[in-house]
Design an enzyme around this catalytic site. Structure first.
Site, PDB file in Angstrom:
ATOM      1  N   ALA A 139      58.005  89.983  11.954  1.00 28.76           N
ATOM      2  CA  ALA A 139      57.927  90.165  10.490  1.00 28.76           C
ATOM      3  C   ALA A 139      56.736  89.429   9.875  1.00 28.76           C
ATOM      4  O   ALA A 139      55.872  90.040   9.232  1.00 28.76           O
ATOM      5  CB  ALA A 139      59.242  89.727   9.859  1.00 28.76           C
TER       6      ALA A 139
ATOM      7  N   CYS B 151      66.462  93.391  12.352  1.00 28.29           N
ATOM      8  CA  CYS B 151      67.579  93.666  11.445  1.00 28.29           C
ATOM      9  C   CYS B 151      68.396  94.875  11.901  1.00 28.29           C
ATOM     10  O   CYS B 151      69.542  95.053  11.496  1.00 28.29           O
ATOM     11  CB  CYS B 151      67.061  93.891  10.026  1.00 28.29           C
ATOM     12  SG  CYS B 151      65.922  92.585   9.521  1.00 28.29           S
TER      13      CYS B 151
ATOM     14  N   GLY C 260      59.122  82.301  14.323  1.00 27.44           N
ATOM     15  CA  GLY C 260      60.515  82.633  14.024  1.00 27.44           C
ATOM     16  C   GLY C 260      61.463  81.460  14.185  1.00 27.44           C
ATOM     17  O   GLY C 260      61.090  80.296  13.992  1.00 27.44           O
ATOM     18  N   ALA C 261      62.684  81.799  14.575  1.00 27.95           N
ATOM     19  CA  ALA C 261      63.728  80.786  14.712  1.00 27.95           C
ATOM     20  C   ALA C 261      64.434  81.028  16.032  1.00 27.95           C
ATOM     21  O   ALA C 261      64.362  82.118  16.594  1.00 27.95           O
ATOM     22  CB  ALA C 261      64.706  80.909  13.557  1.00 27.95           C
TER      23      ALA C 261
ATOM     24  N   GLU D 235      85.163  81.005  12.798  1.00 25.66           N
ATOM     25  CA  GLU D 235      84.190  80.404  11.878  1.00 25.66           C
ATOM     26  C   GLU D 235      84.596  78.965  11.575  1.00 25.66           C
ATOM     27  O   GLU D 235      85.719  78.690  11.190  1.00 25.66           O
ATOM     28  CB  GLU D 235      84.127  81.237  10.583  1.00 25.66           C
ATOM     29  CG  GLU D 235      83.403  80.602   9.421  1.00 25.66           C
ATOM     30  CD  GLU D 235      81.949  80.238   9.699  1.00 25.66           C
ATOM     31  OE1 GLU D 235      81.177  81.117  10.089  1.00 25.66           O
ATOM     32  OE2 GLU D 235      81.605  79.039   9.519  1.00 25.66           O
TER      33      GLU D 235
ATOM     34  N   TYR E 258      48.114  77.873   9.462  1.00 23.44           N
ATOM     35  CA  TYR E 258      49.074  78.408   8.501  1.00 23.44           C
ATOM     36  C   TYR E 258      50.398  78.640   9.236  1.00 23.44           C
ATOM     37  O   TYR E 258      50.418  78.820  10.454  1.00 23.44           O
ATOM     38  CB  TYR E 258      48.574  79.737   7.937  1.00 23.44           C
ATOM     39  CG  TYR E 258      47.288  79.595   7.160  1.00 23.44           C
ATOM     40  CD1 TYR E 258      47.281  79.620   5.774  1.00 23.44           C
ATOM     41  CD2 TYR E 258      46.068  79.400   7.823  1.00 23.44           C
ATOM     42  CE1 TYR E 258      46.092  79.461   5.060  1.00 23.44           C
ATOM     43  CE2 TYR E 258      44.892  79.237   7.129  1.00 23.44           C
ATOM     44  CZ  TYR E 258      44.905  79.271   5.742  1.00 23.44           C
ATOM     45  OH  TYR E 258      43.734  79.103   5.032  1.00 23.44           O
ATOM     46  N   ALA E 259      51.480  78.644   8.490  1.00 22.93           N
ATOM     47  CA  ALA E 259      52.768  78.956   9.123  1.00 22.93           C
ATOM     48  C   ALA E 259      53.610  79.764   8.136  1.00 22.93           C
ATOM     49  O   ALA E 259      53.562  79.528   6.916  1.00 22.93           O
ATOM     50  CB  ALA E 259      53.499  77.684   9.537  1.00 22.93           C
TER      51      ALA E 259
ATOM     52  N   GLY F 288      57.375  82.529   7.700  1.00 23.91           N
ATOM     53  CA  GLY F 288      58.605  83.098   8.250  1.00 23.91           C
ATOM     54  C   GLY F 288      59.710  82.081   8.484  1.00 23.91           C
ATOM     55  O   GLY F 288      59.777  81.025   7.854  1.00 23.91           O
ATOM     56  N   ASP F 289      60.573  82.416   9.432  1.00 28.71           N
ATOM     57  CA  ASP F 289      61.768  81.600   9.696  1.00 28.71           C
ATOM     58  C   ASP F 289      61.431  80.163  10.106  1.00 28.71           C
ATOM     59  O   ASP F 289      62.289  79.288  10.055  1.00 28.71           O
ATOM     60  CB  ASP F 289      62.582  82.221  10.846  1.00 28.71           C
ATOM     61  CG  ASP F 289      63.280  83.507  10.440  1.00 28.71           C
ATOM     62  OD1 ASP F 289      63.130  83.930   9.281  1.00 28.71           O
ATOM     63  OD2 ASP F 289      63.980  84.086  11.297  1.00 28.71           O
TER      64      ASP F 289
HETATM   65  P1  FAD Z   1      60.540  86.684  14.181  1.00 28.73           P
HETATM   66  O1  FAD Z   1      60.692  88.020  13.568  1.00 28.73           O
HETATM   67  O2  FAD Z   1      61.723  86.093  14.856  1.00 28.73           O
HETATM   68  O3  FAD Z   1      59.338  86.751  15.200  1.00 28.73           O
HETATM   69  C1  FAD Z   1      58.947  85.636  15.933  1.00 28.73           C
HETATM   70  C2  FAD Z   1      58.252  86.107  17.189  1.00 28.73           C
HETATM   71  O4  FAD Z   1      57.501  85.022  17.681  1.00 28.73           O
HETATM   72  C3  FAD Z   1      59.200  86.511  18.295  1.00 28.73           C
HETATM   73  O5  FAD Z   1      58.924  87.827  18.747  1.00 28.73           O
HETATM   74  C4  FAD Z   1      58.946  85.494  19.398  1.00 28.73           C
HETATM   75  O6  FAD Z   1      59.000  86.060  20.678  1.00 28.73           O
HETATM   76  C5  FAD Z   1      57.540  85.047  19.079  1.00 28.73           C
HETATM   77  N1  FAD Z   1      57.218  83.693  19.546  1.00 28.73           N
HETATM   78  C6  FAD Z   1      57.865  82.543  19.289  1.00 28.73           C
HETATM   79  N2  FAD Z   1      57.264  81.496  19.866  1.00 28.73           N
HETATM   80  C7  FAD Z   1      56.195  81.992  20.519  1.00 28.73           C
HETATM   81  C8  FAD Z   1      55.178  81.410  21.307  1.00 28.73           C
HETATM   82  N3  FAD Z   1      55.131  80.109  21.526  1.00 28.73           N
HETATM   83  N4  FAD Z   1      54.239  82.215  21.823  1.00 28.73           N
HETATM   84  C9  FAD Z   1      54.255  83.548  21.599  1.00 28.73           C
HETATM   85  N5  FAD Z   1      55.203  84.151  20.858  1.00 28.73           N
HETATM   86  C10 FAD Z   1      56.146  83.385  20.324  1.00 28.73           C
HETATM   87  N6  FAD Z   1      66.710  89.574   7.698  1.00 28.73           N
HETATM   88  C11 FAD Z   1      66.900  90.298   6.584  1.00 28.73           C
HETATM   89  O7  FAD Z   1      66.219  90.045   5.584  1.00 28.73           O
HETATM   90  N7  FAD Z   1      67.830  91.310   6.549  1.00 28.73           N
HETATM   91  C12 FAD Z   1      68.588  91.634   7.614  1.00 28.73           C
HETATM   92  O8  FAD Z   1      69.397  92.567   7.557  1.00 28.73           O
HETATM   93  C13 FAD Z   1      68.427  90.878   8.800  1.00 28.73           C
HETATM   94  N8  FAD Z   1      69.170  91.137   9.897  1.00 28.73           N
HETATM   95  C14 FAD Z   1      68.940  90.444  11.054  1.00 28.73           C
HETATM   96  C15 FAD Z   1      69.679  90.751  12.191  1.00 28.73           C
HETATM   97  C16 FAD Z   1      69.451  90.067  13.369  1.00 28.73           C
HETATM   98  C17 FAD Z   1      70.283  90.389  14.574  1.00 28.73           C
HETATM   99  C18 FAD Z   1      68.451  89.067  13.437  1.00 28.73           C
HETATM  100  C19 FAD Z   1      68.182  88.343  14.715  1.00 28.73           C
HETATM  101  C20 FAD Z   1      67.721  88.740  12.307  1.00 28.73           C
HETATM  102  C21 FAD Z   1      67.960  89.424  11.113  1.00 28.73           C
HETATM  103  N9  FAD Z   1      67.238  89.122   9.951  1.00 28.73           N
HETATM  104  C22 FAD Z   1      67.452  89.832   8.809  1.00 28.73           C
HETATM  105  C23 FAD Z   1      66.266  88.012   9.927  1.00 28.73           C
HETATM  106  C24 FAD Z   1      64.847  88.512  10.099  1.00 28.73           C
HETATM  107  O9  FAD Z   1      64.782  89.333  11.222  1.00 28.73           O
HETATM  108  C25 FAD Z   1      63.929  87.307  10.239  1.00 28.73           C
HETATM  109  O10 FAD Z   1      64.036  86.534   9.066  1.00 28.73           O
HETATM  110  C26 FAD Z   1      62.480  87.707  10.422  1.00 28.73           C
HETATM  111  O11 FAD Z   1      62.327  88.533  11.532  1.00 28.73           O
HETATM  112  C27 FAD Z   1      61.631  86.455  10.581  1.00 28.73           C
HETATM  113  O12 FAD Z   1      60.321  86.797  10.889  1.00 28.73           O
HETATM  114  P2  FAD Z   1      59.369  85.797  11.691  1.00 28.73           P
HETATM  115  O13 FAD Z   1      58.067  86.466  11.812  1.00 28.73           O
HETATM  116  O14 FAD Z   1      59.436  84.455  11.078  1.00 28.73           O
HETATM  117  O15 FAD Z   1      60.067  85.620  13.112  1.00 28.73           O
END
Ligand code: FAD
Length: 547
Positions: free
Chosen positions: A14, A46, A117-118, A184, A284-285, A287-288
């Site tokens: 994302a 999602c 991400g997280a 829960e 920069y950082a 997302g999660d």
């Molecule tokens: P992510 O999308 O988690 O992407 C992080 C990526 O970084 C991953 O692919 C990981 O492999 C990669 N990575 C991490 N560390 C490294 C590294 N050292 N080197 C290389 N790659 C790395 N949000 C909503 O708003 N609505 C919803 O309905 C919703 N449903 C969800 C359902 C599920 C099952 C899940 C798991 C999440 C859901 N979310 C939802 C949350 C949403 O998906 C996240 O908030 C969002 O994807 C965060 O984006 P991000 O880019 O921070 O991290």
């Protein structure tokens, strides 16, 4: 941005993918490389619960954009299966491990964006790594659950965690024909909601056959003699099932940031400014992984949602390209489907306000139909709206129902973003035809109730204090047969004018009905006769949820 900068992005979903694509739109000359340790970029996390539930049947549908598309359309170099293992801030370089060959290479950057991400929290209990105990964060994770279901035809599942993802998983496991138990730890499901609003969700789960164990936590997992999984809980329950899904929340992925000495905020997320810049100006950082400012309480918070992650990616790209950009903070606007109910919230909950030490607030409850009652199929929406007592500014809202829920929360979310008050909700001009809404939309009704409370026309009584004042129930006797507050006196609204003499003049009178509307009429009547009447807002429907 003029000269050719090398911008590296860690994480390609994302936040990372949004940043990469936006940066290319702003700057043709930058070299952009995006690394992800997983096999895909830009996939729909999602959608994963619905892939498990077979609502989304084709895995390819989860892939929003491929590495080839990033290359051909945006000239962005995507390296999947590449894990970034270290950041050398002095040398402005990262170390990247190719997960197939094991080779580690140094990659230089002018700007680095972290969007890792997280990570799913796994409870530290025996048996958590057993076959049949799953987390769902990636496509391979959800594929494993699907394959398990397809091969073993499990009959019973245990979902650990009753938050948004846990309940989405519960719904999808029910959809796959399993009997489901949700465990829960908190004293309610959907912990971001206030207790009495979560009660509507818990009731729906139970009505649809989902067993709910609240105020209990898992203590361990073990295989039974016949190969099933026995989940034990801290309170001593033993629940036998065929598969377990862990959904007890996530923690920001900060290992790279910590290792290279970037500042971590008090909530455990990477600290960033409003351009998404970390304590290192070249990094920069988004997302999660980051903490952001809650636009309502002003406190730092982690908001692991896709919308903020994408918007932050866009802001980081703007900042790298030299634009004047700013992330204004997040307000945790979220929606979730639970067995035919839509549950949505925006802004602060009451407990978040209390936690933040904010006492200047009031709350209203209402239970309007989602469209005009005379048109067939009107469904109730249970709503709670919080606002500042001193000036009426909206602070948060929660809504639950079968239809029209997310639309109302989106309106209030926008209102919060624009700093609107309850008076603005009263004035909101929203679309209406009988099958969609009402001339007085639930949004307007919320505004009217807030205005009436703020002006003193209809002071609010608190359910927590009920019993201190005289309680007048203005429902019809038939309705009261289903239950009444102890000590309450029933005088139906239509008889009230003729029976004013039965009411005390020296005590406050807390008035209730089924949902709050007739109590409002009664409060106005009584106050104009000099009585100190207040509305027990939301009526019996709210009281039942509070119990
Ligand atoms: P992510 O999308 O988690 O992407 C992080 C990526 O970084 C991953 O692919 C990981 O492999 C990669 N990575 C991490 N560390 C490294 C590294 N050292 N080197 C290389 N790659 C790395 N949000 C909503 O708003 N609505 C919803 O309905 C919703 N449903 C969800 C359902 C599920 C099952 C899940 C798991 C999440 C859901 N979310 C939802 C949350 C949403 O998906 C996240 O908030 C969002 O994807 C965060 O984006 P991000 O880019 O921070 O991290």
């Amino acid at each position: 941005m003029t000269s050719s900068k090398r911008v590296l992005i860690v994480g390609g979903v994302a936040g990372g993918a949004s940043c990469a694509a936006r940066l290319r739109r702003l700057c043709e000359t930058a070299e952009i490389v995006m690394f992800d340790r997983g096999p895909y970029v830009s996939f729909a996390n999602c959608g994963l619960p619905y892939y498990v539930g077979n609502v989304i049947r084709n895995e390819a549908k989860l892939l929003v954009a491929s590495a080839d598309l990033f290359k051909s359309r945006f000239d962005i170099d995507v390296r999947t299966g590449h894990e970034v293992v270290a950041i050398d801030r002095k040398a402005c370089a990262i170390a990247v491990r190719n997960l197939v060959t094991g080779e580690i290479r140094q990659e230089r950057y002018d700007a680095l964006v972290l969007s890792p991400g997280a990570r799913a929290i796994r409870p530290d209990v025996p048996g958590v790594d057993l076959f049949g105990v799953f987390s769902v964060r990636t496509i391979p994770d959800s594929r494993r659950v699907r394959e398990f279901i397809d091969e073993k035809s499990p009959k019973a599942a245990i979902v650990v965690g009753g938050g948004f993802i846990g309940l989405e998983m519960a719904e999808n496991l029910v959809q796959r024909g399993m009997s489901v138990t949700v465990v829960e730890k908190a004293d309610q499901v959907m912990p971001p909601l206030d207790f009495e609003m979560a009660a509507f969700v818990e009731r729906r789960l139970r009505e649809r056959g989902v067993a709910v164990r609240i105020s209990d936590a898992v203590a361990g997992f073990a295989h039974s003699a016949d190969g099933r999984i026995v989940t034990t809980t801290e309170k001593g329950a033993r629940i036998t099932g065929d598969l377990v899904v862990l959904a007890i929340g996530v923690r920001p992925e900060t290992s790279l940031a910590v290792a290279c000495g970037l500042e971590i905020g008090p909530t455990g997320g990477i600290a960033v400014d409003d351009c998404m810049r970390t304590s290192d100006l070249r990094i920069y950082a988004v997302g999660d992984a980051v903490e952001t400012t809650d636009v309502v309480t002003g406190k730092k918070q982690i908001v692991p949602l896709a919308g903020p992650a994408s918007r932050q990616g866009r802001v980081a790209a703007g900042a790298i390209a030299g634009r004047e950009v700013r992330f204004r903070g997040a307000q945790a606007t979220a929606v979730c489907g639970v067995l035919g109910l839509t549950v949505a919230a925006t802004g602060a909950s009451e407990k978040a306000l209390v936690r933040a030490g904010i006492a200047d607030y009031d709350r209203i409850y209402l239970h309007p139909g989602h469209h005009a009652g005379y048109y067939p199929g009107s469904k109730p929406i249970h709503m709670k709206v919080l606002y500042r007592r001193s000036d009426g500014r909206i602070l948060g809202a929660q809504a639950i129902g079968e239809e029209g829920v997310e639309r109302r929360i989106d309106v209030i979310s926008t209102a919060i973003q624009l700093g609107a008050t309850m008076h603005d909700l009263a004035e909101a001009e929203l679309c209406y035809a009988p099958q969609y809404g009402a001339a007085k939309d639930p949004i307007n009704l919320a505004g009217f109730i807030g205005e009436n409370a703020l002006s003193g026309d209809m002071p609010l009584a608190r359910w927590e204090d009920v019993g201190a004042a005289f309680v007048l129930d203005v429902r019809d006797p038939g309705e009261c047969a289903a239950g009444m507050l102890s000590g309450a006196v029933n005088i139906p609204l239509s008889e009230l004018r003729g029976r004013l003499g039965e009411l005390p003049k020296d005590r406050s009178i807390d008035v209730m009905c089924a949902a709050g509307q007739r109590a409002y009429y009664a409060v106005r009547l009584l106050r104009q006769h000099g009585l100190d009447a207040r509305n027990l807002c939301g009526g019996w429907r709210t009281y039942e949820a509070m119990r």
